[in-house]
Design a protein around this motif. Sequence first.
Motif, PDB file in Angstrom:
ATOM      1  N   UNK A   1      -8.293   8.741  -3.598  1.00 11.93           N
ATOM      2  CA  UNK A   1      -7.411   9.467  -4.510  1.00 11.93           C
ATOM      3  C   UNK A   1      -7.335   8.742  -5.857  1.00 11.93           C
ATOM      4  N   UNK A   2      -7.776   9.426  -6.919  1.00  9.40           N
ATOM      5  CA  UNK A   2      -7.700   8.843  -8.257  1.00  9.40           C
ATOM      6  C   UNK A   2      -6.531   9.415  -9.052  1.00  9.40           C
ATOM      7  N   UNK A   3      -5.883  10.469  -8.526  1.00 11.96           N
ATOM      8  CA  UNK A   3      -4.737  11.081  -9.202  1.00 11.96           C
ATOM      9  C   UNK A   3      -3.463  10.294  -8.910  1.00 11.96           C
ATOM     10  N   UNK A   4      -3.254   9.982  -7.633  1.00 10.83           N
ATOM     11  CA  UNK A   4      -2.100   9.186  -7.204  1.00 10.83           C
ATOM     12  C   UNK A   4      -2.645   8.088  -6.277  1.00 10.83           C
ATOM     13  N   UNK A   5      -3.246   7.051  -6.846  1.00 18.02           N
ATOM     14  CA  UNK A   5      -3.866   6.008  -6.027  1.00 18.02           C
ATOM     15  C   UNK A   5      -2.854   5.308  -5.113  1.00 18.02           C
ATOM     16  N   UNK A   6      -3.221   5.193  -3.857  1.00 16.10           N
ATOM     17  CA  UNK A   6      -2.369   4.530  -2.878  1.00 16.10           C
ATOM     18  C   UNK A   6      -2.012   3.111  -3.327  1.00 16.10           C
ATOM     19  N   UNK A   7      -2.974   2.394  -3.870  1.00 20.58           N
ATOM     20  CA  UNK A   7      -2.765   1.002  -4.267  1.00 20.58           C
ATOM     21  C   UNK A   7      -1.729   0.852  -5.381  1.00 20.58           C
ATOM     22  N   UNK A   8      -1.442   1.926  -6.096  1.00 24.43           N
ATOM     23  CA  UNK A   8      -0.461   1.898  -7.186  1.00 24.43           C
ATOM     24  C   UNK A   8       0.836   2.617  -6.827  1.00 24.43           C
ATOM     25  N   UNK A   9       0.819   3.391  -5.763  1.00 19.41           N
ATOM     26  CA  UNK A   9       1.970   4.228  -5.437  1.00 19.41           C
ATOM     27  C   UNK A   9       2.412   4.110  -3.986  1.00 19.41           C
ATOM     28  N   UNK A  10       1.617   4.644  -3.089  1.00 20.69           N
ATOM     29  CA  UNK A  10       1.983   4.693  -1.679  1.00 20.69           C
ATOM     30  C   UNK A  10       2.266   3.341  -1.063  1.00 20.69           C
ATOM     31  N   UNK A  11       1.516   2.337  -1.465  1.00 24.40           N
ATOM     32  CA  UNK A  11       1.712   1.004  -0.895  1.00 24.40           C
ATOM     33  C   UNK A  11       3.121   0.474  -1.188  1.00 24.40           C
ATOM     34  N   UNK A  12       3.664   0.831  -2.352  1.00 28.31           N
ATOM     35  CA  UNK A  12       5.018   0.386  -2.701  1.00 28.31           C
ATOM     36  C   UNK A  12       6.041   0.973  -1.730  1.00 28.31           C
ATOM     37  N   UNK A  13       5.899   2.244  -1.441  1.00 23.91           N
ATOM     38  CA  UNK A  13       6.794   2.906  -0.496  1.00 23.91           C
ATOM     39  C   UNK A  13       6.600   2.353   0.912  1.00 23.91           C
ATOM     40  N   UNK A  14       5.346   2.185   1.303  1.00 24.56           N
ATOM     41  CA  UNK A  14       5.071   1.644   2.630  1.00 24.56           C
ATOM     42  C   UNK A  14       5.687   0.256   2.806  1.00 24.56           C
ATOM     43  N   UNK A  15       5.541  -0.609   1.827  1.00 26.21           N
ATOM     44  CA  UNK A  15       6.099  -1.955   1.932  1.00 26.21           C
ATOM     45  C   UNK A  15       7.608  -1.930   2.135  1.00 26.21           C
ATOM     46  N   UNK A  16       8.297  -1.048   1.431  1.00 25.02           N
ATOM     47  CA  UNK A  16       9.752  -0.958   1.579  1.00 25.02           C
ATOM     48  C   UNK A  16      10.138  -0.432   2.952  1.00 25.02           C
ATOM     49  N   UNK A  17       9.447   0.575   3.443  1.00 22.73           N
ATOM     50  CA  UNK A  17       9.737   1.105   4.778  1.00 22.73           C
ATOM     51  C   UNK A  17       9.444   0.072   5.854  1.00 22.73           C
ATOM     52  N   UNK A  18       8.376  -0.685   5.714  1.00 19.27           N
ATOM     53  CA  UNK A  18       8.000  -1.682   6.724  1.00 19.27           C
ATOM     54  C   UNK A  18       9.031  -2.815   6.825  1.00 19.27           C
ATOM     55  N   UNK A  19       9.864  -2.973   5.831  1.00 16.68           N
ATOM     56  CA  UNK A  19      10.932  -3.985   5.872  1.00 16.68           C
ATOM     57  C   UNK A  19      12.122  -3.521   6.715  1.00 16.68           C
TER      58      UNK A  19
END
Length: 71
Positions: free
Chosen positions: A17-35
Amino acid sequence: DVMKARIPLAMYYGDQDTIVPYEENGILLEKEYRKTDIPFLCVCRAGDGHHPHGPADPTELADFIEKYTKT
């Protein structure tokens, strides 16, 4: 806010995905949920870009929704 409300979340993303790259977006959300202990389903669609959304086989997602949906 979603975290304070303890809303379970399912996130599917394409690793190309180049529109909403996981490395710039989804990973931030995932990290917070994993806490937390808030239910979180995160699935990478290897080789996919921004579209199509959702899984080819919706079983895992449907099970997650059924498990955490109040009826």
